[in-house]
Design an enzyme around this catalytic site. Structure first.
Site, short mmCIF file in Angstrom:
data_model
loop_
_atom_site.label_atom_id
_atom_site.label_comp_id
_atom_site.label_asym_id
_atom_site.label_seq_id
_atom_site.Cartn_x
_atom_site.Cartn_y
_atom_site.Cartn_z
N TYR A 18 0.78 -1.52 -0.26
CA TYR A 18 0.08 0.16 -0.03
C TYR A 18 1.01 0.55 0.07
O TYR A 18 0.53 1.79 -0.85
CB TYR A 18 -1.17 0.52 1.33
N ARG A 82 25.90 -7.06 20.63
CA ARG A 82 24.00 -6.67 20.78
C ARG A 82 23.72 -5.31 21.33
O ARG A 82 22.99 -4.30 22.01
CB ARG A 82 23.74 -6.83 22.35
N THR A 108 25.67 9.88 23.13
CA THR A 108 24.78 8.97 23.67
C THR A 108 23.70 8.31 22.40
O THR A 108 24.22 9.19 21.74
CB THR A 108 24.14 9.01 24.82
N SER A 109 23.66 7.07 23.06
CA SER A 109 22.87 6.62 21.06
C SER A 109 22.15 7.43 21.10
O SER A 109 21.46 7.43 19.91
CB SER A 109 22.24 4.92 21.92
N HIS A 156 -30.13 9.04 12.83
CA HIS A 156 -30.91 7.76 13.18
C HIS A 156 -30.29 6.39 12.15
O HIS A 156 -30.66 5.45 11.79
CB HIS A 156 -31.50 7.43 14.34
N SER A 286 -17.24 -8.61 -7.28
CA SER A 286 -17.27 -10.25 -6.11
C SER A 286 -16.92 -11.69 -7.50
O SER A 286 -17.20 -11.28 -8.23
CB SER A 286 -18.85 -10.73 -6.05
N ARG A 300 -11.59 -0.34 2.74
CA ARG A 300 -9.77 -0.47 3.08
C ARG A 300 -9.49 0.44 3.71
O ARG A 300 -8.70 0.54 4.97
CB ARG A 300 -9.58 -0.19 1.88
N ARG A 326 14.81 7.51 32.13
CA ARG A 326 14.64 6.91 30.73
C ARG A 326 14.11 4.69 30.99
O ARG A 326 15.27 5.08 32.07
CB ARG A 326 15.38 6.93 29.20
N SER A 331 12.19 1.84 22.98
CA SER A 331 12.63 1.31 22.01
C SER A 331 12.27 0.11 21.44
O SER A 331 11.11 0.38 19.62
CB SER A 331 13.61 0.39 22.38
N ARG A 335 9.46 1.00 17.58
CA ARG A 335 10.33 0.93 15.90
C ARG A 335 9.28 0.53 14.83
O ARG A 335 8.91 0.96 13.93
CB ARG A 335 11.00 -0.36 16.22
#
Length: 481
Positions: A18, A82, A108-109, A156, A286, A300, A326, A331, A335
């Site tokens: 999409y 890691r 820092t990260s 209604h 259909s 959709r 934190r 994390s 993502r």
């Protein structure tokens, strides 16, 4: 067989089926990790300008490798370490040996992680806003064109007083205009995390600059400007506040609610055969019923809008469970939730633009539905006309009540047409106003100020909202699926 490998694992339909290329790229690994490298370059340039021993050669080396990310090496480094950020520090350092000692200096990260997320959020809004403007433009044209076309109103989901096709579309537009203002405000409120260090105190940078607070502030300001932001958050923990994500995604979820309502209305009207979404010449409605013209685009939109609304729970939960400066349990969730919200919003806007560019109206069907219901709605007008002609209001009311019930029985019990008008014409009591009946039953006398409301609304609220996007309004959408 290499090409077949992609079919051996799950692929998110948001991207494979999409999403637009620009939004898919906005949250791609390539954009993410090249942005990390740009942020390291901004940091090095600013640190050099403020007196740290960084050379032009080191910066040039980093710039020459800003785009050539070795994803295989980074993946292998992450398997060993890691740690995604350090994996990319090592990968960048491998192709920039001279600059290796100063890459990520003092940072820092979250310097690369959070700042990149903020860039992606900003750029995501910049992709969405022109698309939303185009949807509003198409619906505004539709609303203007059909501003005085009478149609049955429904409360209604039961027939009510008349409105117009254009006035109904203006209700959709009003919600979309609110979404436009909300998205623009959320985009403009975004700030940069900037250069804040491990817990937000900038301690590492204060040490690098030997206690010079002014230089630390200049560093933060310089990097913020290089990244294209006017302001940075003055205080952060290790991360920028996750309330920022709540603000962004709540506005996208609100847009999802708007689109769901619009497309549900279109589906209901398609069932009545009053309005249809575009239907391609060779499209199949259909597999079993070849005559069907299903509103698949609107369906959709509703399906994906539900997902967009549901995603709102993620940032709310994440913001509420962040401990102190934190925790890392934000994390993995972010993502998924941040990209998926923007990708989903992108898809429903593209699909809704396609719908609104080709909406088909069937005035004769609308007229027939009005004809079935209007005699009942006109009873008050008939009573008032009889009183003006010298009749007694109570007597007339009783006559109309009896005739209305007889006509309703024909409709409900016999499946016939509403014959109230014929009954009125045949009753001698109503002879004084027979010549007025056509005028009394003219649908345009039942729509009140709907056309005038539409004209003023479009002029005062909708068209000015689109002014900043005039150059981008002509883009058309071709749906591949």
């Amino acid at each position: 067989m290499e090409g077949a490998d992609e079919f051996m694992k799950y692929r998110s339909p948001l991207v494979s089926r999409y999403a637009s290329k620009e939004m898919a790229y906005n949250f791609s690994d390539r954009k993410k990790f090249t942005t990390w490298r740009k942020l390291w370059i901004y940091l090095a340039k600013a640190e050099k300008a403020l007196g740290l021993p960084i050379t032009d050669a080191q910066i040039q080396e980093m710039e020459s490798h800003a785009e050539d990310v070795d994803f295989a090496m980074a993946a292998e480094e992450e398997r060993k370490l890691r740690h995604d950020v350090m994996a990319h520090v090592h990968t960048f350092a491998h192709c920039c040996p001279a600059a290796a000692p100063i890459i990520h200096l003092g940072a820092t990260s979250c310097y690369v992680g959070d700042n990149t997320d903020l860039i992606m959020l900003r750029d995501g809004f910049d992709i969405l806003l022109p698309k939303l403007a185009r949807v509003i433009d198409r619906l505004a044209n539709f609303s203007e064109k059909h501003a005085d076309l009478p149609t049955l109103g429904f409360t209604h989901y039961q027939p009510a007083q008349l409105t117009t096709v254009g006035k109904r579309a203006s209700l959709w537009l009003q919600d979309l205009a609110m979404d436009m203002r909300n998205l623009q405000r959320a985009r403009d409120d975004l700030r940069f995390r900037g250069v804040k260090g491990t817990t937000g105190t900038q301690a590492s940078f204060l040490q690098l600059f030997q206690g010079d607070h002014d230089k630390v502030e200049k560093l933060d300001r310089m990097v913020t400007e290089m990244a294209g932001f006017k302001k940075a958050y003055l205080v952060t923990g290790q991360t920028y506040s996750r309330k920022v994500d709540v603000d962004c995604l709540s506005n996208l979820a609100s847009l999802g609610a708007t689109v769901h309502k619009i497309c549900t209305d279109i589906r209901l009207l398609a069932n009545l055969k009053e309005i249809e979404e575009p239907f391609e010449k060779e499209q199949i409605g259909s597999s079993a019923m070849p005559y069907k013209r299903n509103p698949m685009r609107a369906e959709r939109c509703c399906s994906l809008a539900r997902h967009l609304v549901a995603l709102m729970a993620d940032p709310l939960q994440t913001a509420s469970v962040q401990w102190l400066e934190r925790t890392l349990d934000d994390s993995a969730n972010r993502r998924i939730s941040l990209p998926e919200s923007f990708l989903t919003a992108d898809i429903i806007l593209s699909t809704l633009q396609n719908i609104t560019e080709g909406l088909v109206v069937y005035p004769k069907v609308i007229e027939r539905h009005i004809r079935h219901e209007l005699p009942f709605m006109a009873t008050e007008n008939i009573i008032m006309a009889m009183v003006k002609a010298g009749g007694n209001r109570q007597d007339c009311h009783e006559k109309i009540r009896v005739l209305s019930q007889e006509a309703a029985a024909v409709v409900k019990q016999e499946g016939g047409d509403n014959d109230l008008l014929a009954r009125v014409q045949q009753d001698p009591y109503f002879k004084p106003i027979l010549g007025q009946l056509d005028a009394l039953l003219d649908p345009k006398t039942f729509i009140g100020r709907a056309p005038q409301q539409v004209a003023r609304f479009l002029s005062e609220e909708v068209r000015p909202l689109l002014e900043p996007y005039k150059a981008k309004l002509d883009v058309k959408i071709e749906l591949e699926l």
